[in-house]
Design a protein around this motif. Structure first.
Motif, PDB file in Angstrom:
ATOM      1  N   UNK A   1      74.074  75.971  19.688  1.00  0.00           N
ATOM      2  CA  UNK A   1      73.367  76.438  20.535  1.00  0.00           C
ATOM      3  C   UNK A   1      73.797  75.884  22.083  1.00  0.00           C
ATOM      4  N   UNK A   2      73.740  74.641  21.912  1.00  0.00           N
ATOM      5  CA  UNK A   2      74.297  73.204  22.954  1.00  0.00           C
ATOM      6  C   UNK A   2      76.164  73.700  23.341  1.00  0.00           C
ATOM      7  N   UNK A   3      76.614  73.584  22.179  1.00  0.00           N
ATOM      8  CA  UNK A   3      78.034  73.940  21.965  1.00  0.00           C
ATOM      9  C   UNK A   3      78.836  75.179  23.249  1.00  0.00           C
ATOM     10  N   UNK A   4      77.481  76.168  22.414  1.00  0.00           N
ATOM     11  CA  UNK A   4      77.575  77.825  22.611  1.00  0.00           C
ATOM     12  C   UNK A   4      77.361  77.825  24.519  1.00  0.00           C
ATOM     13  N   UNK A   5      76.270  76.959  24.829  1.00  0.00           N
ATOM     14  CA  UNK A   5      75.933  77.138  26.367  1.00  0.00           C
ATOM     15  C   UNK A   5      77.103  75.732  26.980  1.00  0.00           C
ATOM     16  N   UNK A   6      77.456  74.892  26.516  1.00  0.00           N
ATOM     17  CA  UNK A   6      78.541  74.116  27.409  1.00  0.00           C
ATOM     18  C   UNK A   6      79.670  74.734  27.191  1.00  0.00           C
ATOM     19  N   UNK A   7      80.479  76.010  26.227  1.00  0.00           N
ATOM     20  CA  UNK A   7      81.365  76.400  26.723  1.00  0.00           C
ATOM     21  C   UNK A   7      81.298  77.998  27.504  1.00  0.00           C
ATOM     22  N   UNK A   8      80.036  78.426  27.673  1.00  0.00           N
ATOM     23  CA  UNK A   8      79.907  79.127  29.068  1.00  0.00           C
ATOM     24  C   UNK A   8      79.333  78.682  29.828  1.00  0.00           C
ATOM     25  N   UNK A   9      79.525  77.531  30.244  1.00  0.00           N
ATOM     26  CA  UNK A   9      79.106  76.430  31.582  1.00  0.00           C
ATOM     27  C   UNK A   9      80.288  76.767  32.099  1.00  0.00           C
ATOM     28  N   UNK A  10      81.653  76.198  31.116  1.00  0.00           N
ATOM     29  CA  UNK A  10      83.117  75.836  31.634  1.00  0.00           C
ATOM     30  C   UNK A  10      83.304  77.415  31.841  1.00  0.00           C
ATOM     31  N   UNK A  11      82.930  78.477  30.796  1.00  0.00           N
ATOM     32  CA  UNK A  11      84.025  79.854  31.860  1.00  0.00           C
ATOM     33  C   UNK A  11      83.809  80.246  32.975  1.00  0.00           C
ATOM     34  N   UNK A  12      82.376  79.743  32.971  1.00  0.00           N
ATOM     35  CA  UNK A  12      81.956  79.914  34.372  1.00  0.00           C
ATOM     36  C   UNK A  12      82.085  78.790  35.609  1.00  0.00           C
TER      37      UNK A  12
END
Length: 127
Positions: free
Chosen positions: A92-103
């Motif tokens: 979940x942290x990796x998914x959120x990190x990817x999402x944060x980078x994209x945003x």
């Protein structure tokens, strides 16, 4: 079935340290279980000594070993559940990190386009 050593070596050090920090609580629960078993045995025995045959020490040891094995199994299950939870949290942290980078990239692109549009608008306005 993998040996306990191999299973422990596969666990994350954070998981092992968390389980070790929970060990006093688990041992406390094991002691409470043993005390309950002992109290149950005392209730089964008559108050007046000598009328009932004393319990076989080997049987008592076997019962205590069984209780300890059950507690060890509970610890093992807790460690496995903890490892699963940690793995899920990592994903979940990796998914959120990817999402944060994209945003962040989208926001930076939006700011760059907004500034570019502002510069063009100002140039057209002051011509």
């Amino acid at each position: 079935m993998p040996s306990l050593r191999k299973r422990l070596m596969a666990l994350d050090p954070a998981t092992v340290s968390t389980v070790l920090s929970l060990l006093p609580t688990i041992l406390d629960q094991a002691n409470k279980t043993i005390e309950k078993i002992k109290k149950g045995r005392r209730k089964d025995e008559p108050d007046i000594g000598g009328t009932m045959e004393p319990r076989d020490p080997a049987a008592r040891i076997a019962e205590l070993e069984m209780a300890a094995m059950q507690q060890a199994e509970a610890v093992k299950l807790l460690a496995e559940q903890h490892a699963i939870t940690i793995e899920a949290l990592r994903k979940e942290a990796a998914r959120l990190d990817r999402r944060l980078r994209l945003m962040t990239a989208v926001a930076m692109t939006g700011v760059a386009l907004g500034l570019g549009g502002l510069v063009i608008a100002l140039n057209l306005l002051f011509r």
